[in-house]
Design a protein around this motif. Structure first.
Motif, PDB file in Angstrom:
ATOM      1  N   THR A 108      51.359  16.241  52.241  1.00  0.00           N
ATOM      2  CA  THR A 108      50.663  15.652  51.098  1.00  0.00           C
ATOM      3  C   THR A 108      49.161  15.648  51.371  1.00  0.00           C
ATOM      4  O   THR A 108      48.714  15.732  52.523  1.00  0.00           O
ATOM      5  N   LYS A 109      48.400  15.575  50.315  1.00  0.00           N
ATOM      6  CA  LYS A 109      46.944  15.442  50.419  1.00  0.00           C
ATOM      7  C   LYS A 109      46.519  14.306  49.506  1.00  0.00           C
ATOM      8  O   LYS A 109      46.740  14.336  48.296  1.00  0.00           O
ATOM      9  N   ASN A 110      45.910  13.306  50.093  1.00  0.00           N
ATOM     10  CA  ASN A 110      45.443  12.147  49.342  1.00  0.00           C
ATOM     11  C   ASN A 110      43.984  11.924  49.716  1.00  0.00           C
ATOM     12  O   ASN A 110      43.650  11.163  50.615  1.00  0.00           O
ATOM     13  N   ASP A 111      43.101  12.636  49.021  1.00  0.00           N
ATOM     14  CA  ASP A 111      41.680  12.638  49.360  1.00  0.00           C
ATOM     15  C   ASP A 111      40.867  12.188  48.157  1.00  0.00           C
ATOM     16  O   ASP A 111      40.509  13.001  47.295  1.00  0.00           O
ATOM     17  N   PRO A 112      40.556  10.896  48.025  1.00  0.00           N
ATOM     18  CA  PRO A 112      39.817  10.410  46.855  1.00  0.00           C
ATOM     19  C   PRO A 112      38.360  10.847  46.845  1.00  0.00           C
ATOM     20  O   PRO A 112      37.658  10.633  45.866  1.00  0.00           O
ATOM     21  N   GLY A 113      37.883  11.460  47.915  1.00  0.00           N
ATOM     22  CA  GLY A 113      36.485  11.854  47.982  1.00  0.00           C
ATOM     23  C   GLY A 113      36.172  13.102  47.188  1.00  0.00           C
ATOM     24  O   GLY A 113      35.014  13.411  46.942  1.00  0.00           O
ATOM     25  N   TYR A 165      44.722  15.275  45.104  1.00  0.00           N
ATOM     26  CA  TYR A 165      46.006  14.602  45.206  1.00  0.00           C
ATOM     27  C   TYR A 165      47.111  15.638  44.988  1.00  0.00           C
ATOM     28  O   TYR A 165      47.394  16.021  43.851  1.00  0.00           O
ATOM     29  N   THR A 166      47.727  16.073  46.063  1.00  0.00           N
ATOM     30  CA  THR A 166      48.766  17.096  45.964  1.00  0.00           C
ATOM     31  C   THR A 166      49.910  16.777  46.907  1.00  0.00           C
ATOM     32  O   THR A 166      49.763  16.019  47.879  1.00  0.00           O
ATOM     33  N   ALA A 167      51.054  17.399  46.621  1.00  0.00           N
ATOM     34  CA  ALA A 167      52.230  17.302  47.492  1.00  0.00           C
ATOM     35  C   ALA A 167      52.917  18.661  47.504  1.00  0.00           C
ATOM     36  O   ALA A 167      53.136  19.256  46.445  1.00  0.00           O
ATOM     37  N   THR A 168      53.231  19.141  48.691  1.00  0.00           N
ATOM     38  CA  THR A 168      53.949  20.400  48.843  1.00  0.00           C
ATOM     39  C   THR A 168      55.425  20.080  49.026  1.00  0.00           C
ATOM     40  O   THR A 168      55.802  19.341  49.947  1.00  0.00           O
ATOM     41  N   LEU A 169      56.254  20.631  48.138  1.00  0.00           N
ATOM     42  CA  LEU A 169      57.677  20.298  48.092  1.00  0.00           C
ATOM     43  C   LEU A 169      58.515  21.532  48.361  1.00  0.00           C
ATOM     44  O   LEU A 169      58.154  22.647  48.000  1.00  0.00           O
TER      45      LEU A 169
END
Length: 241
Positions: free
Chosen positions: A66-71, A77-81
């Motif tokens: 997952t990527k949770n980067d508010p900057g 905001y992504t998720a690899t499934l």
């Protein structure tokens, strides 16, 4: 210059027409079709559901990362499934709440697919829409179309004045009238469109509010700048003598 401005104004004019005649109806139709879609039959296989494409298929995924980067402004905001027989890849979200921020690699989650794209993901009782999910938010589309229409009108008006009065087109110049109106148009479209989305007011309110704001601003600026422009072109006492 006047002819060039008139020709350039055709670009936002055509873009405005495309927004209201193609983009907006397409988004509305897609949202209505998504809302009307029904779950796939219990005994349907992923291949059958993929072929029909119009039913809602619920599958299980494994979170790879997952990527949770508010900057960052976009793609933060992504998720690899992976792990589902019908789909695997990366999905994007508009924000991390309520599901993405709770995901870690290895989690098993559910996903709802429609027309080959992941619409929602869920963990336990929580559900979150992906960026691909259709939304009933035409207000910003109206704001974009309104801005393009006003931009076309601005270019057409300035171009027409330059054609009619090539040597005395003040105050219809980039500074201060054109630049100020462009800033007002941008601020009004964003300032009305975004709150309209948040509040959920009817989309027609956006142009109904923005156009009068820009029109009144243009009129007031014209009244203020016209005497200045006239004074700049009036002959001096020495020239009169």
């Amino acid at each position: 210059m006047g002819v060039l401005l008139v020709l350039l104004s055709l670009v936002p004019a055509v873009s405005c027409w495309l927004v209201f005649s193609a983009w907006l109806p397409s988004d509305v139709e897609r949202y209505q079709e998504y809302r009307a879609a029904e779950p796939c039959p219990d005994r349907s296989t992923p291949e059958t559901a993929k072929a029909s494409a119009d039913c809602l298929l619920t599958v299980a995924f494994t979170v790879q990362r997952t990527k949770n980067d508010p900057g960052r402004r976009s793609g933060s905001y992504t998720a690899t499934l992976d792990g589902a027989p019908v789909w695997s890849g990366t999905v994007s979200f508009g924000d991390p709440d309520p599901v993405l921020e709770r995901l870690v690699p290895g989690d098993r989650i559910t996903g709802t697919l429609w027309r080959g794209e992941v619409m929602t993901v869920g963990k336990g009782e929580l559900r979150q829409n992906t960026s691909d999910a259709p939304r009933d938010e035409p207000q910003m589309t109206y704001a974009i179309g309104t801005f393009l229409g006003l931009l076309a009108a601005l270019g057409l008006g300035f171009g027409a004045v330059r054609i009619a009065r090539p040597h005395g087109h003040e105050p219809f110049t980039w500074r201060p009238l054109g630049k100020t109106l462009l800033i007002v148009m941008t601020a009004a479209c964003a300032g009305v469109g975004l709150p309209a989305v948040w509040i959920g007011v009817p989309s027609w309110i956006v142009p109904a509010v923005v156009v009068p704001i820009v029109a009144v601003t243009a009129w007031q600026l014209h009244r203020h700048l016209r005497p200045t422009a006239a004074g700049a072109h009036s002959p001096s006492p020495v020239e009169q003598a």
